[in-house]
Scaffold this active site. Structure first.
Site, PDB file in Angstrom:
ATOM      1  N   GLU A 175       2.370   7.013  -2.060  1.00 13.32           N
ATOM      2  CA  GLU A 175       3.227   5.821  -2.554  1.00 13.32           C
ATOM      3  C   GLU A 175       4.242   6.419  -3.726  1.00 13.32           C
ATOM      4  O   GLU A 175       3.682   6.392  -4.751  1.00 13.32           O
ATOM      5  CB  GLU A 175       2.342   4.748  -3.215  1.00 13.32           C
ATOM      6  CG  GLU A 175       1.356   3.945  -2.156  1.00 13.32           C
ATOM      7  CD  GLU A 175       0.129   3.457  -2.950  1.00 13.32           C
ATOM      8  OE1 GLU A 175       0.645   2.404  -3.847  1.00 13.32           O
ATOM      9  OE2 GLU A 175      -0.989   3.766  -2.724  1.00 13.32           O
ATOM     10  N   ASP A 227      -7.474   7.773  -6.020  1.00 11.87           N
ATOM     11  CA  ASP A 227      -6.336   6.448  -6.357  1.00 11.87           C
ATOM     12  C   ASP A 227      -5.765   6.825  -7.707  1.00 11.87           C
ATOM     13  O   ASP A 227      -6.126   6.456  -8.738  1.00 11.87           O
ATOM     14  CB  ASP A 227      -7.205   5.219  -6.615  1.00 11.87           C
ATOM     15  CG  ASP A 227      -6.475   3.998  -6.514  1.00 11.87           C
ATOM     16  OD1 ASP A 227      -5.220   4.273  -6.292  1.00 11.87           O
ATOM     17  OD2 ASP A 227      -6.743   3.094  -6.448  1.00 11.87           O
ATOM     18  N   HIS A 242       0.574  -4.564  -8.059  1.00 13.51           N
ATOM     19  CA  HIS A 242       1.540  -4.612  -6.980  1.00 13.51           C
ATOM     20  C   HIS A 242       2.548  -6.056  -7.203  1.00 13.51           C
ATOM     21  O   HIS A 242       2.881  -6.668  -6.153  1.00 13.51           O
ATOM     22  CB  HIS A 242       0.943  -4.684  -5.774  1.00 13.51           C
ATOM     23  CG  HIS A 242       0.217  -3.342  -5.318  1.00 13.51           C
ATOM     24  ND1 HIS A 242       0.862  -2.147  -6.018  1.00 13.51           N
ATOM     25  CD2 HIS A 242      -0.582  -3.055  -4.408  1.00 13.51           C
ATOM     26  CE1 HIS A 242       0.262  -0.904  -5.340  1.00 13.51           C
ATOM     27  NE2 HIS A 242      -0.835  -1.523  -4.635  1.00 13.51           N
ATOM     28  N   HIS A 298       3.949   1.151   0.900  1.00 16.21           N
ATOM     29  CA  HIS A 298       2.296   1.150   0.946  1.00 16.21           C
ATOM     30  C   HIS A 298       1.531   1.103   2.549  1.00 16.21           C
ATOM     31  O   HIS A 298       0.603   0.758   2.736  1.00 16.21           O
ATOM     32  CB  HIS A 298       1.811  -0.062   0.291  1.00 16.21           C
ATOM     33  CG  HIS A 298       0.656   0.002  -0.144  1.00 16.21           C
ATOM     34  ND1 HIS A 298      -0.810   0.615   0.293  1.00 16.21           N
ATOM     35  CD2 HIS A 298      -0.003  -0.139  -1.601  1.00 16.21           C
ATOM     36  CE1 HIS A 298      -1.758   0.588  -0.496  1.00 16.21           C
ATOM     37  NE2 HIS A 298      -1.259   0.097  -1.800  1.00 16.21           N
TER      38      HIS A 298
END
Length: 366
Positions: free
Chosen positions: A332, A268, A121, A197
């Site tokens: 996202e 994820d 990120h 996010h």
């Protein structure tokens, strides 16, 4: 992972709650950290210019009861010390870059490592950990909105080139939240991949886990990862795997069959969204039967990271609520993770004078 605590004393001294609907436009150049409310009838959101972060989204349920459906903190200090990226706009490059390095136009760039040997990120002080400038703010009326701006300098966290970044959050006709992100490379080619996010729990923040929510993802392929959650470079079909959400499926139905990292179960994973590249198209639908609330997401990016808060470490959030593992989900929209190191993935490189554009539309119902 641990996060830095920059500017904490300054923030505690200067945080301003600017939360009145219908407030006049805020002059360009304001650098004080504040919380800004957009209100349209029975629909409201709050945004802070610390990290261009969405701090609340308040909606009714099927019985007319209102609740805040995003996870977060009561104070800005919570976001400064945050390690979860609650509600933040992350970048310059969202998600992971393997070995914190990439090669662009023959030059090797080394980035800040903040996820083991990788960059996550945007690095330890990415766009979620800086003060954005409020360019415009209209709190009420037909289309309440706020536009935030950040100038990312050449070499920030190791990324090349100066970059001008804007994000606008806008409430549109009934119960629609629009998010528009754009970034212009000023002098050097650079990778850009912004992501929003927010952690969603349609039953209300702190109401429990999201394992009974049904999710539908309009993505027939995904990008498998290694044990460090770095894509292998393969784009594989979801058919016959626990990653198949083409039909509405409870989040918890197959969650014990997927790894969300070492010793952790959960999703994820980046999905390759079906449809025309760069076109605004339906990405996902989430439904919470207990409240009757539903979220429909549209976007123009090639991928979407589906994350089920596998690493949520019993954090105390808003109103004293404790957020446990699987206490929310994230959707996202993004470019593919580690695209700078996989030439077969859609490119994230923006060259001088080019503009990166990322649009999201959240449609809520109940």
């Amino acid at each position: 992972m641990a996060r830095p605590r920059p500017l904490l004393a300054l923030l505690c001294a200067c945080v301003a709650a600017l939360a009145s609907a219908g407030a006049p436009n805020v002059a360009a150049g304001r650098k004080m950290v504040g919380v800004y409310e957009l209100n349209k009838g029975g629909f409201s959101i709050k945004v802070t210019n610390w990290g261009a972060t969405v701090t609340s989204v308040v909606l009714p349920d099927s019985k007319g009861n209102y609740a805040d459906v995003v996870l977060g903190y009561d104070t800005i200090a919570g976001y400064v010390n945050d390690s979860t990226y609650f509600g933040a706009l992350v970048g310059r490059v969202a998600n992971r870059i393997a070995n914190a390095r990439f090669v662009l136009d023959g030059k090797v760039y080394h980035l800040f490592k903040n996820d083991g040997n990788n960059t996550l990120h945007g690095g330890h002080r990415g766009f979620s950990q800086v003060i954005w400038t409020v360019k415009e703010f209209v709190g009420g009326g037909d289309s309440p909105y706020i536009t935030l701006y950040y100038h990312s300098f050449d070499g920030e966290q190791g990324f090349p080139g100066d970059l001008d970044v804007y994000v606008t959050y806008e409430l549109a006709s009934p119960y629609v939240l629009r998010v528009r992100m754009n970034a212009t490379a000023l002098d050097k080619a650079t990778p850009v991949n912004l992501a929003q996010h927010t952690y969603w729990n349609l039953g209300g923040q702190g109401s429990g886990d999201i394992l009974h929510d049904t999710v539908q993802l309009f993505a027939s392929r995904y990008t498998p990862v290694d044990s460090g959650l770095i894509p292998t470079g393969v784009v594989a079909p979801v058919a016959g795997t626990p990653y198949d959400f083409l039909a509405p499926t409870p989040v918890g139905a197959r969650i014990r069959q997927v790894s969300g990292g070492p010793g952790v179960y959960g999703y994820d994973m980046n999905y390759a969204v079906d449809g025309e590249p760069e076109a605004l198209r339906k990405v996902a639908v989430v439904r919470d039967d207990a409240s009757g609330r539903a979220l429909e997401l549209w976007a123009n990016q090639p991928g979407v990271q589906f994350y089920t808060a596998n690493l949520l470490p019993n954090i105390t959030g808003k109103g004293g609520a404790v957020y446990h593992q699987y206490g929310a989900l994230c959707l996202e929209t993004q470019g593919f993770p580690d695209a700078v190191n996989h030439p077969n993935f859609p490119s994230q490189i923006v060259r001088p004078g080019q503009v990166y554009k990322h649009d999201m539309v959240f449609k809520f119902s109940f």
